[in-house]
Structures are given as C-alpha cells and as structure tokens.
Design a protein around this motif. Sequence first.
Motif, PDB file in Angstrom:
ATOM      1  N   GLU A 143       0.834  -1.203   0.000  1.00 36.67           N
ATOM      2  CA  GLU A 143       0.000   0.000   0.000  1.00 36.67           C
ATOM      3  C   GLU A 143       0.870   1.256   0.000  1.00 36.67           C
ATOM      4  OE1 GLU A 143      -3.477  -0.059   0.179  1.00 36.67           O
ATOM      5  OE2 GLU A 143      -3.302  -2.223  -0.093  1.00 36.67           O
ATOM      6  N   ILE A 144       1.942   1.170   0.814  1.00 38.26           N
ATOM      7  CA  ILE A 144       2.805   2.342   0.940  1.00 38.26           C
ATOM      8  C   ILE A 144       3.427   2.696  -0.407  1.00 38.26           C
ATOM      9  CG2 ILE A 144       4.962   3.152   1.957  1.00 38.26           C
ATOM     10  CD1 ILE A 144       4.150   1.549   4.486  1.00 38.26           C
ATOM     11  N   VAL A 145       3.898   1.678  -1.100  1.00 33.08           N
ATOM     12  CA  VAL A 145       4.516   1.917  -2.404  1.00 33.08           C
ATOM     13  C   VAL A 145       3.485   2.509  -3.377  1.00 33.08           C
ATOM     14  CG1 VAL A 145       5.667   0.828  -4.357  1.00 33.08           C
ATOM     15  CG2 VAL A 145       6.190   0.083  -2.032  1.00 33.08           C
ATOM     16  N   ALA A 146       2.290   1.947  -3.328  1.00 30.34           N
ATOM     17  CA  ALA A 146       1.245   2.419  -4.236  1.00 30.34           C
ATOM     18  C   ALA A 146       0.874   3.866  -3.914  1.00 30.34           C
ATOM     19  CB  ALA A 146       0.012   1.526  -4.128  1.00 30.34           C
ATOM     20  N   TRP A 147       0.881   4.169  -2.630  1.00 29.38           N
ATOM     21  CA  TRP A 147       0.523   5.517  -2.213  1.00 29.38           C
ATOM     22  C   TRP A 147       1.585   6.512  -2.668  1.00 29.38           C
ATOM     23  CZ3 TRP A 147       1.787   8.417   2.700  1.00 29.38           C
ATOM     24  CH2 TRP A 147       0.976   9.550   2.836  1.00 29.38           C
ATOM     25  N   GLU A 148       2.831   6.071  -2.587  1.00 23.35           N
ATOM     26  CA  GLU A 148       3.933   6.920  -3.021  1.00 23.35           C
ATOM     27  C   GLU A 148       3.753   7.283  -4.494  1.00 23.35           C
ATOM     28  OE1 GLU A 148       7.759   5.152  -2.511  1.00 23.35           O
ATOM     29  OE2 GLU A 148       8.679   7.088  -2.095  1.00 23.35           O
ATOM     30  N   ALA A 149       3.331   6.304  -5.292  1.00 22.82           N
ATOM     31  CA  ALA A 149       3.140   6.532  -6.722  1.00 22.82           C
ATOM     32  C   ALA A 149       1.999   7.516  -6.962  1.00 22.82           C
ATOM     33  CB  ALA A 149       2.844   5.203  -7.430  1.00 22.82           C
ATOM     34  N   ASP A 150       0.997   7.453  -6.120  1.00 25.26           N
ATOM     35  CA  ASP A 150      -0.147   8.345  -6.315  1.00 25.26           C
ATOM     36  C   ASP A 150      -0.636   8.843  -4.959  1.00 25.26           C
ATOM     37  OD1 ASP A 150      -2.383   9.692  -6.998  1.00 25.26           O
ATOM     38  OD2 ASP A 150      -3.555   7.912  -7.585  1.00 25.26           O
ATOM     39  N   PRO A 151      -0.053   9.954  -4.459  1.00 27.99           N
ATOM     40  CA  PRO A 151      -0.381  10.440  -3.116  1.00 27.99           C
ATOM     41  C   PRO A 151      -1.859  10.811  -2.938  1.00 27.99           C
ATOM     42  CG  PRO A 151       1.566  11.535  -3.975  1.00 27.99           C
ATOM     43  CD  PRO A 151       0.971  10.777  -5.116  1.00 27.99           C
ATOM     44  N   THR A 152      -2.584  11.008  -4.037  1.00 27.26           N
ATOM     45  CA  THR A 152      -3.969  11.450  -3.891  1.00 27.26           C
ATOM     46  C   THR A 152      -4.930  10.265  -3.743  1.00 27.26           C
ATOM     47  OG1 THR A 152      -4.145  11.501  -6.276  1.00 27.26           O
ATOM     48  CG2 THR A 152      -3.661  13.596  -5.182  1.00 27.26           C
ATOM     49  N   ASP A 153      -4.399   9.048  -3.827  1.00 28.90           N
ATOM     50  CA  ASP A 153      -5.256   7.853  -3.746  1.00 28.90           C
ATOM     51  C   ASP A 153      -5.880   7.728  -2.350  1.00 28.90           C
ATOM     52  OD1 ASP A 153      -6.370   5.337  -3.588  1.00 28.90           O
ATOM     53  OD2 ASP A 153      -4.873   4.456  -4.940  1.00 28.90           O
ATOM     54  N   LYS A 154      -7.181   7.946  -2.298  1.00 35.78           N
ATOM     55  CA  LYS A 154      -7.891   7.965  -1.009  1.00 35.78           C
ATOM     56  C   LYS A 154      -7.841   6.615  -0.278  1.00 35.78           C
ATOM     57  CE  LYS A 154     -10.594  11.315   0.771  1.00 35.78           C
ATOM     58  NZ  LYS A 154      -9.790  12.265   1.485  1.00 35.78           N
ATOM     59  N   ALA A 155      -8.031   5.551  -1.022  1.00 36.35           N
ATOM     60  CA  ALA A 155      -8.112   4.222  -0.393  1.00 36.35           C
ATOM     61  C   ALA A 155      -6.797   3.875   0.304  1.00 36.35           C
ATOM     62  CB  ALA A 155      -8.442   3.174  -1.447  1.00 36.35           C
ATOM     63  N   ARG A 156      -5.667   4.173  -0.396  1.00 36.81           N
ATOM     64  CA  ARG A 156      -4.346   3.887   0.189  1.00 36.81           C
ATOM     65  C   ARG A 156      -4.144   4.734   1.435  1.00 36.81           C
ATOM     66  NH1 ARG A 156      -4.352  -0.102  -2.910  1.00 36.81           N
ATOM     67  NH2 ARG A 156      -3.920   0.208  -5.118  1.00 36.81           N
ATOM     68  N   LEU A 157      -4.537   5.946   1.350  1.00 39.58           N
ATOM     69  CA  LEU A 157      -4.383   6.870   2.463  1.00 39.58           C
ATOM     70  C   LEU A 157      -5.108   6.307   3.695  1.00 39.58           C
ATOM     71  CD1 LEU A 157      -3.394   9.664   3.347  1.00 39.58           C
ATOM     72  CD2 LEU A 157      -5.588  10.594   2.623  1.00 39.58           C
ATOM     73  N   ASP A 158      -6.323   5.791   3.441  1.00 43.70           N
ATOM     74  CA  ASP A 158      -7.107   5.236   4.549  1.00 43.70           C
ATOM     75  C   ASP A 158      -6.377   4.064   5.201  1.00 43.70           C
ATOM     76  OD1 ASP A 158      -9.019   7.053   4.173  1.00 43.70           O
ATOM     77  OD2 ASP A 158     -10.483   5.731   3.195  1.00 43.70           O
ATOM     78  N   THR A 159      -5.811   3.201   4.370  1.00 37.65           N
ATOM     79  CA  THR A 159      -5.116   2.027   4.910  1.00 37.65           C
ATOM     80  C   THR A 159      -3.967   2.450   5.812  1.00 37.65           C
ATOM     81  OG1 THR A 159      -5.550   1.024   2.785  1.00 37.65           O
ATOM     82  CG2 THR A 159      -4.088  -0.164   4.247  1.00 37.65           C
ATOM     83  N   ILE A 160      -3.184   3.395   5.319  1.00 43.85           N
ATOM     84  CA  ILE A 160      -2.007   3.807   6.088  1.00 43.85           C
ATOM     85  C   ILE A 160      -2.434   4.557   7.345  1.00 43.85           C
ATOM     86  CG2 ILE A 160       0.045   5.260   6.010  1.00 43.85           C
ATOM     87  CD1 ILE A 160       0.046   4.417   2.940  1.00 43.85           C
ATOM     88  N   PHE A 161      -3.505   5.317   7.215  1.00 45.57           N
ATOM     89  CA  PHE A 161      -4.029   6.019   8.378  1.00 45.57           C
ATOM     90  C   PHE A 161      -4.422   5.000   9.462  1.00 45.57           C
ATOM     91  CE2 PHE A 161      -7.674   7.622  10.790  1.00 45.57           C
ATOM     92  CZ  PHE A 161      -7.107   8.764  11.345  1.00 45.57           C
ATOM     93  N   ARG A 162      -5.120   3.930   9.019  1.00 46.52           N
ATOM     94  CA  ARG A 162      -5.547   2.896   9.979  1.00 46.52           C
ATOM     95  C   ARG A 162      -4.345   2.280  10.680  1.00 46.52           C
ATOM     96  NH1 ARG A 162      -9.618   1.580   6.538  1.00 46.52           N
ATOM     97  NH2 ARG A 162      -8.397   0.030   5.423  1.00 46.52           N
TER      98      ARG A 162
END
Lengths: 795, 144
Positions: free
Chosen positions: A22-41
């Motif tokens: 998830e972290i890698v995917a989020w890095e590629a696209d910081p605006t991705d809401k779903a990834r953000l939620d996962t990392i927030f959790r």
Amino acid sequence: MDDLLADFVAETREMLEASGGEIVAWEADPTDKARLDTIFRFVHTVKGNCGFFDFPRLEKLSHAAEDALADCRAGRREPDAALVSAVLAIIDRISEMTDSIEAGEELSDGGDDELIAALQPGEAEVATVSAPAAQAAPTLDASAEDAPAQKAARNPGVQRSIRLPTELLDEVMKGVSDMVLARNDLARRLREAGEQPTIDGPFDRLSTILADVRSAITRMRMQRLEHLFSSLPRLVRDLSNELGKQVTVEFEGGEVELDREMVEMVRDPLTHIIRNALDHGLEGPGERIKADKHETGLLKFAARQAGNQITLVISDDGRGIDTARLAVKAVAAGIYSQSEIDEMSERRRLYLIFEPGLSTADAVSAVSGRGVGMDVVRANIERVGGSIDVTSKPGEGTSFHLKLPLTLSIIAALTVGSGGQRYAIPRSYVEEIVFGSSDHVEFAQAGERRLVTFRGMRVPCLALGEILGTETNAEVVWESKTLVLVRLASNDVFALAVDRVFDHEDVVVKPIAPAIMETGFYAGTTLLDDGRPMMLLDLPSIAQKHHLANEMRSATRVVEEDTVEERKTHPIMLFTGLDGRRRAVRLDLVRRIDTIARDAIDIEGTRTQAVIDGEIFSLVGLEYGELPEEKCRLLRLSDGDCEVVYAVREVLDAAEMDGEIVPSSADPHVEGVALIGGQPVPVIDGHALFANHRKPNAHARPVSCRLPSDSDWARTILEPLVAAAGYKVSTDKDEETDVAIELVESETPLAARARHVIRLRSDPEADGSGNDSIYRYDREGLLDALKQARMGKTA
Amino acid sequence: MNELLLMCLIAGRRAAIPAAEVQSVIEIDEITPIPGVAPFILGLTALRSQALTVIDCQVALGFDSRQDVRGQRAAVVQVDGHPYALLVDAAYDVGEARSEPIAVPGGFGAGWQTAARGMVETDGGPTLIIDVEALVSGPIARAA
C-alpha cells in the motif's frame, strides 16, 4: 518476553508487511484515497496500542503521522511527495522500534523530532527536498546499517512468533492423527510379515519422528497460564474496591502451559472461586486487624505441572469456611438431616459447599451468592476431566485445589468389553476393579435391583450388557463378570459389570452425532489403535437413567471417609499362590490382572514364558506348585520399564498393611511378613523378582552391534545370540556402532568405525596369527567378549 | 448452471444427493454397532482418523433394513460438523439436474415426503433429491 508484548510486536509486524504494498502504491499516487485510509488505519492502531504499553516515543511518532494524515483525509491538506516520504520515514522508524522492542533493547535516541517536523506543511514548502528530512536521513541510514548486524547478533535470543488460525492447527493435528493410525496399521502388517531388519530399522525411525512431531503439535496448542493470570489482577482490583477490601494477588507458575481451550474452560470457574474468596473468605481491613492479621488480604495462585496433569491452587488467608454454618444451611435447605450431619467428619462437612443449593452468604451480594454455586464450578471442572478439592482452616484461610488434564481432547480411559465390543470409561470415575468370582463379592437381589456387597459396602450393580440392551437381566452370569466400581462426581457409587477389562489407554475423544447422543449412553467416540471406532460411555447419564444418582448416599458417605484416611498406609494385593497359600504383593507393582489359556504358557527347562496380547513375558511364581489345567490367572507386575507375570491361583483382594513388614531372609522370594487383618501374610520381594527376571535388553539406550552383512552364518546363527545378549543388531556397514563383529575369513574390510571389534574364526584352534580372535562356536568366549565391550561402553 | 447431483439408488428408487454436500463415496467395510441407538443408525465406521456415523437410508425412510451391508457404498456428508456415511443401495455417477425441484401432486409417499426436497428431471428420468439434514435426524425426530 511478556506474551501481550509479543502479540503487539507480531501484530505490528503483520500490519507492516500487509501495508508494505500500500505504501509503495501511495507513493506513486499520493492522492489515492483508499491507500491513504489504509495507512491512516495502520498508524492509528499503532498509536492506540502503544498508549496501552507505554511507549512514549512510538506514540509520539505515530500520533504525529496520524495528525498529518487526518488533515489530508479531511481535505485540509493536499498530500504531496514530501509528506509521503516523511510518513514513510516514520513508518520505517516504527518498524525499527518494533524490532528493538522485541529484542528488549532501547533504540538509540534522536531523529524523532526531525521526522515529526518533516511532516509540517511549511517545511515542505521551503524546499522540494526538505532539509530536515535530508538531515534525518543520515541518522536513519546509520541506524539502518547497524540494524542488520545487531539483528543478526540478537536474533538467536529472541523467539519470534507468528499467529495462526486454530483451524489450521486442528487440521495439522488431524493429519498427524491419521498418520499415527496409518503407522499402526503398517506396524501390524510388518509384525505379521515377520522380522525384516531392512524395513524395521527405518520404520522404527519413522515411528520416533512421528512421536516427536505429535508432541510438538500438541505443544503448539499450549498456552502459558500467564495468559489467564494476567487478566486476574484487574478482576480482583475491581471486586475488592466494590467490597471495600484490600487484597494483594500473588502468582506462581505462570510458565506452566495448558491447552488453549482448557484455559478458556477454567476461566469461569476460576472467576467464581475468586469472587467467593473475596466476598466470603477474606475479611474487611478492620476485622483483619482485630484478628491480628495484616490489613491487606492475600490471594495466591500457584500452578504446577505433574505428568499430564496441572494442579492449580487458589488460596486466601481469610477466615476459612465455617463448616458449622454450612451444616445448618444444609439442614435448612433439606439436603441432609441433622443426624446425617452429626455423623459426618469435618472434612465431609467441608464438602457440603459443593452441594447444589447452598450458599454461605447471608445476604445475596452483587459479587457472589447469585445462585451459581460451587456445585456448578465443580461440575464444570469435572466436565473437562478435572477434579476440585478444598481444604480450610478456621481463621487461617481456604485453598481450592484444581486438578486439570493437559488437554481437553485426550482423556485417560479404561477399556472394557461387553457383548463382544469394546467401550471406554473415563478413568477418573473408576474407583476399583474386582472380579465377580472373588470370595468376598456377594450378589443379592432387592426387587428388580441387583446389589453387590463388597468390603462392607453394598452398592447397586448394573450389567453393561443390560444397560445397552445386548443382554437381559436373567441372562447375566454375574459371577463371570468383572465389576468396575464407579464413583460419580456426585459421590454416588455403583458397580458396572463388564465381560472383561482390557487396559488403560489415553484416548482422543471426538464428539458424536446428535442421534447417538440421544441414547444418553455415550459421551463421545474414539479410535482404537487398529483404527476401529470405540464408544466412550457417559456414566453420569447412565446412572441418572437408572435412578442411581441419588439413591445410596449412606453407602458413599462411609467410603468417602474411609478412603481419605486409608491412603496413608501401604496398599497391597492379596492372592493365593499355586500352592494355595495366601501371599501378598505391593499394589504399586501390579499393573493389571490377566487371565490366559494354559497353552499360552511355554515351559522348557528353567525357561518359563507367557504370551499375553502378542507380547512375551517372563513367568514367575511357578516354584510353589503346578499350573491349573485350563485358565491361568496372572498378575502382571511392572517396575516401571520392565514387566513380568506372576502365576497365582486366585486374586483375593486389595488391602492395607497394618504396620510395617517384618523382614525375613529364609525365603529369597519373600521380602518379609506383613500383618493383614491380624493374619501374617508373606509379601513377595519385588526387588529380587525383577533382579532375577529383568529382560537384559531393557537398557535405556541399547548397545549396537554390527554384524557382517554378507554372511548367512552371521545372519542365521550369530544374530539371534547377539540380540539375546541385549544388542541392537545392525548390518549396515556404514553405520557407526558400539561393537562390530567380523569374520576372520571375510575379505570385507571394515567400513565404519566401531568402538570394539570382535573377530571370529571358524577354526577351533587359534591359527597363531594373533590371539584376539574367538572360535565362532565358543559361546562363553563370545558372550564374555560382548560383555567386556559393553563394560567399556558404560565406563 | 444446474445443480450437480450424486445419483444413487435408495430402497430400490432413484434418488440423488446434492454433490456439493458429498465429500466422498466409500465402500463400507466394517461397522462397529452401537447398542441402544435408533435402528436407522447402523453404527460407526472409520475413515482414516474420523469415525463416521453410518445411516441406513432405507431404514431412515421407513423401510425395512437389509441384512448384510458389507461392500455397499455410502456417501460421506457432514452435517453440523458431524461426519456421516449415508448407506445407499448403489451409487452411480454425478449428473446434472435438468429442472428445478418440484413437488408432485399427491406426494412421494410417507417416508420420502419428509426426506426429499422435491423431484427433478435428470438424464436418467425423474429423481428425488434427498434432504440430507432431514435424513440424518431419523424418522423419530421428523415424526415429532
């Protein structure tokens, strides 16, 4: 390390691994809401957990990351590359810290504040590659370089744990059970096929490995009692606050391991005992000071493992159980009459607390005395195959002794036969086994109820065949039966007549289908060694069906007190020898009683052996007279790892010795003379018996001996002799053995090393090439050489 | 897709057990009788380390039992975590249902009515689908 902490580390690591992608995917696209939620959790969970464990640095880091991410989620801030790398740096740091928590070390300070500062939006604006982040990076790198080296060094000491679903464990367990059955099947076929050294060796190894795997898997299901203990201080604190008492809790033996399910099963009974102890047992501070005790009460938990049982003792130093009040209550509740109470011993009165419908609390408090009494606690403990006992001293305290089996699913059982089939009885119910044909067993009939009188007590008797409907009352030949005296949890005793008693066995119990449950006869099913199913009898339910559960209280009461006192003396077993004289043997030596046909006994010269269930035993006791013509009754005696059978004419009774044994040296087979019921009875000498008849190969580790593999003579003539001398014979020429025998004529050179080499020659006369060889038919010489080799090994 | 069915013969009639419920088909070797149970339970048989409760479908449906069951086929099913072996006259192939289960005017007959979910068309003709749960609870439980 603390179990909870281990769980925390395991959970955090699990989440780290899961969120890696998830972290890698989020890095590629910081605006991705779903990834953000996962990392927030993830950071949110870590924050919550470390608040619980008091890791301020970890909490501060995860809190900062959580704040920043919360802003993004709420739309107050746009996630950008700088934020992503700052959050990632924090997650890396969390991972490192988790490692050092696991290793029980402090992570080097510093860098935290920079990491947190890097999260600030302002910092990100100053430079695209933020300065603090760059500053933080070297510290991180430095620790990252150190980390692997440190990790490698500290890892051996750290037990890493993973979490597995219980179903998976059960599945593996089932697989191993299947494997054991397949092994047993194979073992039977191998036995039938005769001895095959090339197969037997590897097969034995397979068996050993399987046994190891099985015990390892059993251990997997184990949990430390700490787990249970850790929840108790809080319970005690809450209760004592509520009751206005001060209590300290002490634990001992938290490292004792118990089946996970068993831990859950004892949780409720334990809670109940604690409630009782706090409410009724321990006094308030004022009363304690008056009684000259420390104002803070003590509640102690001590666990110990003994064999495949756990004892758990819960003791308090309170006022003890008031048996007089219990007795009054019991009379008031109509459970016992006053005269019955008067007859009771003090100990028996103490047991009243396990009677249903009794509570010593005068007022029903919020804590205990809610109608769920100690009878339920006892029933629950016994349901899982355990037992509960209580001791109490007025003014000094009360102790509850819980005995629990290690696992839920394996129980110790007695296998019995009826109507051509085998059934299992939980051994905890079995009090004694007697033959219906013995002299002091008398049968009587009262109406339709069969009664048996045995050692002064009269108990109802049921034939298993009759219960199960395979035999009618009229058909039963009571004298030919074996009686199993059964004592139920309610202390009711009855005799169960079976055709045969087979053996003690540990059986794995599985549940049965509801339609079979309906009969009320069976509690479960288990598989015999050969894979055939066998039913486990539900004795309490059978007793209830036959209205035996409350009928004979008077009989039980007497026994209860007898057994409590009797256990202090030496129990022995009385029998008549083949010459018709009475003799005795210490009961501890007797493993079981067998009855076998005369033709299963083989006598030739001084060698006497008996075959029981496919095993050969040395037979003793023949010096007193002739064996009977048809059936021979044998006592199977065991010194722990070796067994012999002792021929007797009749087994009389188990009894207690009055006083000591008077030694006698006239007869070497007799240890001395004991007084039993005022009569002198010779007691056979167990030590002399086993000293003479012990099998030579009963060594802890057999000494191995290698024989030439290419010689027929060695295989057919030498091997039996060497095996009989107690050696484990090997023909594998690469195996390292303690002794090797080689033939002088043989050209085959020794391949592997052996500690001793014995050389055999075929010529009776030494050929002069050296005096270290022995003539191959010089039995004495060869045995002597083997003996010397063994001495050399043990020395 | 149509439901897959294990085609078998019970009490001389074509019947089918939903294939999804059948774990395997075994040949009955030795049965350990259990004294005291209802007649439709023949006893226990071992399948590896599992003890299966053997149900005589014929008796469970209210017919007389047959004598020797050795060598006969049985379908292994699991109901509420308990493994059962459903003894049938014969077990054939797995086939497909060609229609939805339907009721037949006038019913299927006493025993069948309660233990069958309905009739379906198959390649072999009309077949009754067995309700496994009803079958293993036996005739007594259903009568109550």
